[in-house]
Write a protein that holds these residues in place. Structure first.
Motif, PDB file in Angstrom:
ATOM      1  N   ARG A   1       0.869  -1.174   0.000  1.00  0.00           N
ATOM      2  CA  ARG A   1       0.000   0.000   0.000  1.00  0.00           C
ATOM      3  C   ARG A   1       0.905   1.223   0.000  1.00  0.00           C
ATOM      4  O   ARG A   1       1.516   1.551   1.016  1.00  0.00           O
ATOM      5  CB  ARG A   1      -0.936   0.028   1.199  1.00  0.00           C
ATOM      6  CG  ARG A   1      -1.851   1.233   1.132  1.00  0.00           C
ATOM      7  CD  ARG A   1      -3.134   0.999   1.848  1.00  0.00           C
ATOM      8  NE  ARG A   1      -4.047   2.072   1.544  1.00  0.00           N
ATOM      9  CZ  ARG A   1      -4.777   2.685   2.436  1.00  0.00           C
ATOM     10  NH1 ARG A   1      -4.744   2.314   3.684  1.00  0.00           N
ATOM     11  NH2 ARG A   1      -5.577   3.654   2.077  1.00  0.00           N
TER      12      ARG A   1
ATOM     13  N   GLU B   1      -8.947  -2.747   7.945  1.00  0.00           N
ATOM     14  CA  GLU B   1      -8.287  -1.745   8.795  1.00  0.00           C
ATOM     15  C   GLU B   1      -7.289  -0.905   8.003  1.00  0.00           C
ATOM     16  O   GLU B   1      -7.152   0.287   8.235  1.00  0.00           O
ATOM     17  CB  GLU B   1      -7.584  -2.400   9.982  1.00  0.00           C
ATOM     18  CG  GLU B   1      -7.004  -1.360  10.926  1.00  0.00           C
ATOM     19  CD  GLU B   1      -6.425  -1.943  12.206  1.00  0.00           C
ATOM     20  OE1 GLU B   1      -5.718  -1.195  12.892  1.00  0.00           O
ATOM     21  OE2 GLU B   1      -6.684  -3.124  12.517  1.00  0.00           O
TER      22      GLU B   1
ATOM     23  N   LEU C   1      -7.612  -0.018   4.970  1.00  0.00           N
ATOM     24  CA  LEU C   1      -8.396   0.914   4.165  1.00  0.00           C
ATOM     25  C   LEU C   1      -9.006   2.022   5.011  1.00  0.00           C
ATOM     26  O   LEU C   1      -9.114   3.160   4.566  1.00  0.00           O
ATOM     27  CB  LEU C   1      -9.488   0.166   3.395  1.00  0.00           C
ATOM     28  CG  LEU C   1      -8.977  -0.789   2.322  1.00  0.00           C
ATOM     29  CD1 LEU C   1     -10.115  -1.616   1.759  1.00  0.00           C
ATOM     30  CD2 LEU C   1      -8.241  -0.033   1.220  1.00  0.00           C
ATOM     31  N   ASP C   2      -9.421   1.687   6.238  1.00  0.00           N
ATOM     32  CA  ASP C   2     -10.027   2.687   7.118  1.00  0.00           C
ATOM     33  C   ASP C   2      -9.803   2.261   8.560  1.00  0.00           C
ATOM     34  O   ASP C   2     -10.445   1.334   9.052  1.00  0.00           O
ATOM     35  CB  ASP C   2     -11.530   2.804   6.821  1.00  0.00           C
ATOM     36  CG  ASP C   2     -12.192   3.919   7.614  1.00  0.00           C
ATOM     37  OD1 ASP C   2     -11.598   4.421   8.596  1.00  0.00           O
ATOM     38  OD2 ASP C   2     -13.324   4.281   7.248  1.00  0.00           O
ATOM     39  N   ARG C   3      -8.886   2.926   9.243  1.00  0.00           N
ATOM     40  CA  ARG C   3      -8.518   2.569  10.616  1.00  0.00           C
ATOM     41  C   ARG C   3      -9.692   2.714  11.594  1.00  0.00           C
ATOM     42  O   ARG C   3      -9.641   2.197  12.708  1.00  0.00           O
ATOM     43  CB  ARG C   3      -7.356   3.436  11.110  1.00  0.00           C
ATOM     44  CG  ARG C   3      -6.113   3.401  10.273  1.00  0.00           C
ATOM     45  CD  ARG C   3      -5.153   2.333  10.561  1.00  0.00           C
ATOM     46  NE  ARG C   3      -4.500   2.390  11.857  1.00  0.00           N
ATOM     47  CZ  ARG C   3      -3.741   1.405  12.285  1.00  0.00           C
ATOM     48  NH1 ARG C   3      -3.542   0.360  11.545  1.00  0.00           N
ATOM     49  NH2 ARG C   3      -3.173   1.480  13.459  1.00  0.00           N
ATOM     50  N   ASN C   4     -10.751   3.397  11.206  1.00  0.00           N
ATOM     51  CA  ASN C   4     -11.897   3.604  12.089  1.00  0.00           C
ATOM     52  C   ASN C   4     -12.952   2.510  11.977  1.00  0.00           C
ATOM     53  O   ASN C   4     -13.920   2.514  12.727  1.00  0.00           O
ATOM     54  CB  ASN C   4     -12.539   4.965  11.804  1.00  0.00           C
ATOM     55  CG  ASN C   4     -11.570   6.101  12.090  1.00  0.00           C
ATOM     56  OD1 ASN C   4     -10.873   6.083  13.095  1.00  0.00           O
ATOM     57  ND2 ASN C   4     -11.502   7.056  11.183  1.00  0.00           N
ATOM     58  N   VAL C   5     -12.781   1.596  11.044  1.00  0.00           N
ATOM     59  CA  VAL C   5     -13.775   0.536  10.827  1.00  0.00           C
ATOM     60  C   VAL C   5     -13.280  -0.759  11.463  1.00  0.00           C
ATOM     61  O   VAL C   5     -12.128  -1.139  11.295  1.00  0.00           O
ATOM     62  CB  VAL C   5     -14.021   0.319   9.304  1.00  0.00           C
ATOM     63  CG1 VAL C   5     -14.944  -0.869   9.074  1.00  0.00           C
ATOM     64  CG2 VAL C   5     -14.577   1.572   8.670  1.00  0.00           C
TER      65      VAL C   5
ATOM     66  N   TYR D   1     -13.895  -4.693  11.412  1.00  0.00           N
ATOM     67  CA  TYR D   1     -14.504  -5.801  10.659  1.00  0.00           C
ATOM     68  C   TYR D   1     -14.812  -6.917  11.640  1.00  0.00           C
ATOM     69  O   TYR D   1     -13.916  -7.437  12.302  1.00  0.00           O
ATOM     70  CB  TYR D   1     -13.530  -6.267   9.574  1.00  0.00           C
ATOM     71  CG  TYR D   1     -14.058  -7.336   8.674  1.00  0.00           C
ATOM     72  CD1 TYR D   1     -14.993  -7.032   7.689  1.00  0.00           C
ATOM     73  CD2 TYR D   1     -13.629  -8.656   8.787  1.00  0.00           C
ATOM     74  CE1 TYR D   1     -15.479  -8.005   6.846  1.00  0.00           C
ATOM     75  CE2 TYR D   1     -14.110  -9.638   7.940  1.00  0.00           C
ATOM     76  CZ  TYR D   1     -15.023  -9.310   6.975  1.00  0.00           C
ATOM     77  OH  TYR D   1     -15.509 -10.280   6.133  1.00  0.00           O
TER      78      TYR D   1
END
Length: 183
Positions: free
Chosen positions: A29, A54, A56-60, A62
């Motif tokens: 990345r 994570e 892609l988006d540290r706030n999401v 899974y």
């Protein structure tokens, strides 16, 4: 090596073997993951999806049984799991009896344990014996005991699913034939 030792070679994971589950995993990345870094942390395939989310988006978060290892990729932290597990599927009605029973693998940074009800227990030092030539199960009974306890805990958390007869549609059969999997 398996051909020489067991006088039989398999494909498609009929045996749980270290060389089949200890495989490179490459993440890239641009601007986020340092290029050329090699990490030796233990992770499992179940951890890949939450890691990608994570990254892609540290706030999401899974929600699944896996655990993200994004920190291993993004930081100098090289701490993965202490232990990982592998399991091969059961082959029903085969003349090789041991294939009719589950086979499990337990991996640490030093040890690889294989458990099969018919073939028994095998233990290998994967640092000094990467080809699994010297079964140390009899010599290292305490290691075997500890890893079997860990395996039993894991099996309780993730019980085996029962095989069910399944019907395959004509379209899927045609696709499998086209790919050469069945004739």
């Amino acid at each position: 090596e398996i051909q020489e030792r067991m006088n039989y070679a398999f494909n498609h994971s009929e045996l749980v073997r270290y060389w089949q589950i200890h495989v490179p995993l490459i993440f890239k990345r641009k601007g986020a993951i340092a290029e050329g870094k090699v990490k030796s942390a233990i992770v499992e395939t179940i951890d890949i999806a939450p890691t990608i989310v994570e990254l892609l988006d540290r706030n999401v978060q899974y929600q699944c049984d896996g655990k993200s290892f994004a920190d291993i990729l993004l930081k100098e932290n090289d701490t993965g799991k202490e232990i990982a597990f592998a399991q091969r599927r059961i082959f029903e009605n085969t003349s090789l009896e041991f294939l009719n029973f589950p086979e499990y693998g337990v991996v640490t940074d030093k040890w690889f344990l294989i458990s099969n009800e018919v073939r028994g227990i095998e233990l290998y030092d994967v640092i000094s014996d990467t080809n699994e030539q010297h079964n140390l199960a009899e010599e290292k009974k305490e290691v075997v005991k500890l890893l079997l306890e860990k395996l039993e805990e894991w099996k309780k958390r993730f019980p085996a699913t029962q095989l069910k007869d399944q019907k395959i549609s004509k379209d899927k059969i045609d696709a499998l034939k086209a790919l050469g999997y069945i004739h």
